[in-house]
Scaffold this motif. Structure first.
Motif, PDB file in Angstrom:
ATOM      1  N   UNK A 186      -3.206   6.394  11.041  1.00 24.40           N
ATOM      2  CA  UNK A 186      -4.480   6.768  11.339  1.00 24.40           C
ATOM      3  C   UNK A 186      -4.902   7.580  10.114  1.00 24.40           C
ATOM      4  N   UNK A 187      -5.973   6.819   9.316  1.00 27.73           N
ATOM      5  CA  UNK A 187      -6.522   7.564   8.071  1.00 27.73           C
ATOM      6  C   UNK A 187      -7.400   9.001   8.079  1.00 27.73           C
ATOM      7  N   UNK A 188      -7.673   9.213   9.262  1.00 27.28           N
ATOM      8  CA  UNK A 188      -8.805  10.000   9.459  1.00 27.28           C
ATOM      9  C   UNK A 188      -8.286  11.643   9.585  1.00 27.28           C
ATOM     10  N   UNK A 189      -9.248  12.394   9.116  1.00 23.66           N
ATOM     11  CA  UNK A 189      -8.636  13.804   9.495  1.00 23.66           C
ATOM     12  C   UNK A 189      -8.653  14.193  10.782  1.00 23.66           C
ATOM     13  N   UNK A 190      -9.591  13.928  11.428  1.00 22.50           N
ATOM     14  CA  UNK A 190      -9.350  13.865  13.051  1.00 22.50           C
ATOM     15  C   UNK A 190      -9.241  12.550  13.511  1.00 22.50           C
ATOM     16  N   UNK A 191      -7.753  12.342  13.914  1.00 23.47           N
ATOM     17  CA  UNK A 191      -7.433  11.107  14.338  1.00 23.47           C
ATOM     18  C   UNK A 191      -8.733  10.203  15.025  1.00 23.47           C
ATOM     19  N   UNK A 192      -8.878   9.080  14.826  1.00 28.65           N
ATOM     20  CA  UNK A 192      -9.808   8.284  15.640  1.00 28.65           C
ATOM     21  C   UNK A 192     -11.229   8.520  15.248  1.00 28.65           C
ATOM     22  N   UNK A 193     -11.544   9.664  14.360  1.00 33.25           N
ATOM     23  CA  UNK A 193     -13.047  10.042  14.038  1.00 33.25           C
ATOM     24  C   UNK A 193     -13.111   9.628  12.473  1.00 33.25           C
ATOM     25  N   UNK A 194     -13.828   8.409  12.672  1.00 28.95           N
ATOM     26  CA  UNK A 194     -14.416   7.904  11.112  1.00 28.95           C
ATOM     27  C   UNK A 194     -15.276   8.850  10.371  1.00 28.95           C
ATOM     28  N   UNK A 195     -15.985   9.384  11.039  1.00 24.43           N
ATOM     29  CA  UNK A 195     -16.841  10.731  10.413  1.00 24.43           C
ATOM     30  C   UNK A 195     -16.238  11.799  10.093  1.00 24.43           C
ATOM     31  N   UNK A 196     -14.996  12.049  10.337  1.00 27.26           N
ATOM     32  CA  UNK A 196     -14.281  13.372   9.892  1.00 27.26           C
ATOM     33  C   UNK A 196     -13.586  13.305   8.433  1.00 27.26           C
ATOM     34  N   UNK A 197     -13.687  12.243   7.744  1.00 24.67           N
ATOM     35  CA  UNK A 197     -13.309  12.286   6.354  1.00 24.67           C
ATOM     36  C   UNK A 197     -11.851  11.585   6.373  1.00 24.67           C
ATOM     37  N   UNK A 198     -11.288  11.463   5.383  1.00 14.42           N
ATOM     38  CA  UNK A 198      -9.892  10.860   5.348  1.00 14.42           C
ATOM     39  C   UNK A 198      -8.836  11.872   4.881  1.00 14.42           C
ATOM     40  N   UNK A 199      -7.545  11.623   5.214  1.00 16.92           N
ATOM     41  CA  UNK A 199      -6.632  12.601   4.899  1.00 16.92           C
ATOM     42  C   UNK A 199      -6.328  12.211   3.304  1.00 16.92           C
ATOM     43  N   UNK A 200      -5.586  13.265   2.472  1.00  7.44           N
ATOM     44  CA  UNK A 200      -4.962  13.107   1.237  1.00  7.44           C
ATOM     45  C   UNK A 200      -4.235  11.793   1.049  1.00  7.44           C
ATOM     46  N   UNK A 201      -4.585  11.397   0.001  1.00  9.15           N
ATOM     47  CA  UNK A 201      -3.921  10.118  -0.828  1.00  9.15           C
ATOM     48  C   UNK A 201      -4.545   8.805  -0.363  1.00  9.15           C
ATOM     49  N   UNK A 202      -5.752   8.905   0.519  1.00  2.00           N
ATOM     50  CA  UNK A 202      -6.362   7.852   0.781  1.00  2.00           C
ATOM     51  C   UNK A 202      -7.826   7.947   0.263  1.00  2.00           C
ATOM     52  N   UNK A 203      -8.350   6.880  -0.338  1.00  2.41           N
ATOM     53  CA  UNK A 203      -9.917   6.933  -0.816  1.00  2.41           C
ATOM     54  C   UNK A 203     -10.801   6.271   0.093  1.00  2.41           C
ATOM     55  N   UNK A 204     -11.783   7.025   0.366  1.00  2.00           N
ATOM     56  CA  UNK A 204     -12.920   6.586   1.249  1.00  2.00           C
ATOM     57  C   UNK A 204     -13.855   5.668   0.713  1.00  2.00           C
ATOM     58  N   UNK A 205     -13.440   4.258   0.520  1.00  2.00           N
ATOM     59  CA  UNK A 205     -14.339   3.346  -0.142  1.00  2.00           C
ATOM     60  C   UNK A 205     -13.914   2.095   0.524  1.00  2.00           C
ATOM     61  N   UNK A 206     -15.133   1.078   0.380  1.00  2.00           N
ATOM     62  CA  UNK A 206     -14.794  -0.327   1.013  1.00  2.00           C
ATOM     63  C   UNK A 206     -13.823  -0.969   0.171  1.00  2.00           C
ATOM     64  N   UNK A 207     -13.434  -2.256   0.633  1.00  2.00           N
ATOM     65  CA  UNK A 207     -12.543  -3.005  -0.118  1.00  2.00           C
ATOM     66  C   UNK A 207     -13.184  -3.848  -1.261  1.00  2.00           C
ATOM     67  N   UNK A 208     -14.297  -4.148  -1.036  1.00  2.00           N
ATOM     68  CA  UNK A 208     -15.280  -4.652  -1.906  1.00  2.00           C
ATOM     69  C   UNK A 208     -15.049  -6.107  -2.037  1.00  2.00           C
ATOM     70  N   UNK A 209     -15.489  -6.772  -2.978  1.00  2.00           N
ATOM     71  CA  UNK A 209     -15.671  -8.400  -2.884  1.00  2.00           C
ATOM     72  C   UNK A 209     -14.365  -9.020  -3.353  1.00  2.00           C
ATOM     73  N   UNK A 210     -13.567  -9.632  -2.575  1.00  2.00           N
ATOM     74  CA  UNK A 210     -12.225 -10.113  -3.334  1.00  2.00           C
ATOM     75  C   UNK A 210     -12.489 -10.888  -4.446  1.00  2.00           C
ATOM     76  N   UNK A 211     -11.634 -10.752  -5.656  1.00  2.00           N
ATOM     77  CA  UNK A 211     -11.720 -11.424  -6.904  1.00  2.00           C
ATOM     78  C   UNK A 211     -12.471 -10.760  -7.816  1.00  2.00           C
ATOM     79  N   UNK A 212     -13.455  -9.649  -7.203  1.00  2.00           N
ATOM     80  CA  UNK A 212     -14.315  -9.038  -8.184  1.00  2.00           C
ATOM     81  C   UNK A 212     -13.716  -8.107  -9.207  1.00  2.00           C
ATOM     82  N   UNK A 213     -13.994  -7.659 -10.272  1.00  2.00           N
ATOM     83  CA  UNK A 213     -13.225  -6.721 -11.264  1.00  2.00           C
ATOM     84  C   UNK A 213     -13.403  -5.438 -10.743  1.00  2.00           C
TER      85      UNK A 213
END
Length: 546
Positions: free
Chosen positions: A223-250
């Motif tokens: 589970x990546x969230x500061x409050x487990x299961x709560x996506x609005x609580x932010x992420x724990x250290x070592x994780x970047x809160x960003x989308x995957x993006x378009x596969x193959x994009x630079x």
């Protein structure tokens, strides 16, 4: 060791002062490629200076990387490509450990024995220091390129001199950027790139954002969230809160950096893991969650002489800090130092956490018991509290020249031909993940590409070492060769850098002798010198993995 350090101080002092120092060749960066270039230039009768921004010459091999990446993979034997000055280096290693007879027998019998290639950092540094001393090569330590706009002076397309941070200037007929960061390239106005190109740039399939990353992917759901299961609580250290993006994009992401750490169980030589200044237990929440989810964390193992490790990070969860090095390549020296310090503190803190934290002990007692047996080797890195001074910069700037090495040159099926090889890079396209994000509600490592059976050994083109002629005519780079992100992963091995450095040294001398731009050095003149130096450039001599 103090003897050769003193020798270098005397040699360098003969050239110090704040007037201009002039040489035939000036090499920036004391990496594996840097010292190999310097030795080769000296062998060809040219004057040469080796400038290194830090206090140590040798690159990763003197900062903990003792495994050599030679014959240590079950699927292939790559030692036939270790030739020229690289093989000379490992013969010197064999001599230091009094195992030369066994080493030569291994070579003659064409068999794998990874242990005979491995070495300790302090031994590597002594070998390199003695070797440079034999050729009386002036070495300028703690000599970084000035960060000011006038650090590199050019006349037309030629560099005439470079300036260091302390005001000294160095002039030469030819310059070699043997740094990993490519600072001299950039300061000279040469085109470079950082990060991953889109697949569309060179018609590749393995570059850019990966649709799926399977190598070294999490073995358990964390589970990546500061409050487990709560996506609005932010992420724990070592994780970047960003989308995957378009596969193959630079993007501008880089494969992760880590320290190759020298540890030992030897009680006499062991310094127990200690709590570093700035330690924050909350930084390691992901490791607790990983253990709670049933994950099995890595432990050290002694693979180097005298019971030491060269502990690296290629696991699903280790001390690889994905996404935390983005600002390093283009950052100023202060920013780089900040990033280096963060990685150091985090890594020391992780080892302390795993070996002492009570919650870790409750979740995984055997894991903690094993980590607690290890500590830093007291006889290594004595000027930095027995911890490596530098992390493993796997990828920074890469030159963009008229010739770019891509996936097409590395692939097994219908490979792009190479008409001017200077060595064979025998390693898969090895790029570590570049970030840790959230995917499907769990921590996800994105970007790792390694192995498989699509690749073949890579003949590295001379053209990849020279910039566009309109940008500079007297500079070569053996470390930031013109290559795509994915192709660079096959090149960035220490012994390959030694061979590329040797080729750069030969080309620099030829450029001077022929009074030609480095781009116009005839390959027909380069080949005899490579042959004389016993460099393997023919794929038939190394074979292709089955």
């Amino acid at each position: 060791m103090q003897k050769w350090i003193g020798t270098f101080v005397l040699l360098a002092s003969a050239f110090t002062g704040y007037g201009q120092q002039k040489f035939d060749v000036v090499i920036y960066g004391g990496t594996a490629a840097g010292y190999a270039s310097a030795i080769q230039v000296a062998r060809l009768g040219k004057t040469v200076a080796l400038l290194e921004p830090t206090a140590h010459i040798g690159g990763n091999v003197v900062e903990g990387l003792g495994g050599a990446d030679i014959d240590n993979h079950k699927e292939f034997r790559n030692s036939p490509a270790v030739s020229g000055i690289a093989l000379e280096f490992y013969r010197r290693v064999a001599d230091m450990y009094k195992r030369r007879e066994a080493f030569e027998k291994m070579l003659a019998e064409k068999r794998k024995d990874p242990g005979l290639w491995r070495l300790e950092s302090k031994v590597a540094e002594q070998i390199i220091g003695d070797w440079l001393s034999e050729y009386k090569i002036p070495v300028f330590r703690n000599t970084a390129l000035a960060e000011s706009a006038g650090a590199v002076k050019k006349s037309n397309e030629k560099i005439t001199q470079i300036q260091s941070t302390d005001g000294r200037t160095f002039s030469a007929s030819v310059f070699i950027d043997a740094s990993i960061e490519g600072d001299l390239l950039a300061a000279a106005g040469i085109s470079t790139v950082v990060g991953r190109e889109p697949n569309s740039a060179y018609g590749e399939t393995l570059n850019g954002i990966r649709a799926e990353t399977t190598h070294a992917q999490f073995s358990v759901k964390v589970d990546p969230y500061r409050i487990p299961g709560d996506s609005g609580s932010g992420v724990i250290p070592t994780i970047q809160n960003e989308p995957l993006g378009a596969p193959g994009a630079g993007d501008k992401n880089l494969q992760a950096y880590c320290f190759r750490v020298c540890l030992t169980k030897n009680e006499i030589n062991r310094l127990p893991f200690y709590k570093p200044a700035g330690y924050q237990r909350g930084e390691y929440e992901i490791y607790l969650r990983y253990l709670k989810a049933g994950g099995k964390l890595y432990t050290p193992s002694a693979q180097l002489p005298n019971g030491k490790t060269d502990l690296g990070a290629w696991h699903d969860l280790s001390h690889n800090l994905y996404g935390m090095n983005r600002a390093y390549p283009l950052g100023n020296y202060a920013k780089r130092k900040e990033i280096l310090k963060y990685h150091e503190t985090f890594t020391k803190g992780l080892f302390y956490f795993l070996s002492t934290d009570t919650e870790v002990g409750a979740l995984a007692p055997q894991l903690q018991q094993e980590w607690a047996k290890w500590g830093y080797a007291k006889d290594e890195f004595t000027d930095n509290n027995h911890f490596p001074r530098m992390f493993y910069v796997r990828d920074a700037r890469r030159m963009v020249s008229d010739y770019v090495i891509t996936q097409h040159h590395v692939q097994r099926e219908s490979p792009a031909p190479v008409k001017d090889p200077v060595c064979i890079a025998y390693w898969p396209t090895d790029v570590h993940s570049v970030r840790r994000i959230v995917r499907d509600g769990a921590a996800y490592n994105e970007g790792f590409v390694f192995g498989g059976n699509y690749w073949r050994p890579l003949p590295v083109s001379y053209r990849s070492m020279v910039p566009k002629k309109a940008e500079c005519t007297n500079l070569l780079t053996p470390t930031c060769v013109s290559s795509s992100h994915i192709a660079y992963g096959a090149i960035r091995i220490e012994w390959t850098f030694m061979l590329l450095g040797q080729a750069a040294g030969i080309a620099a001398a030829l450029s001077i002798d022929q009074d030609l731009p480095v781009q116009d050095v005839p390959y027909k003149l380069l080949t005899p010198e490579l042959t004389k130096s016993k460099v393997v450039i023919d794929l038939d001599q190394v074979g292709i993995p089955e």
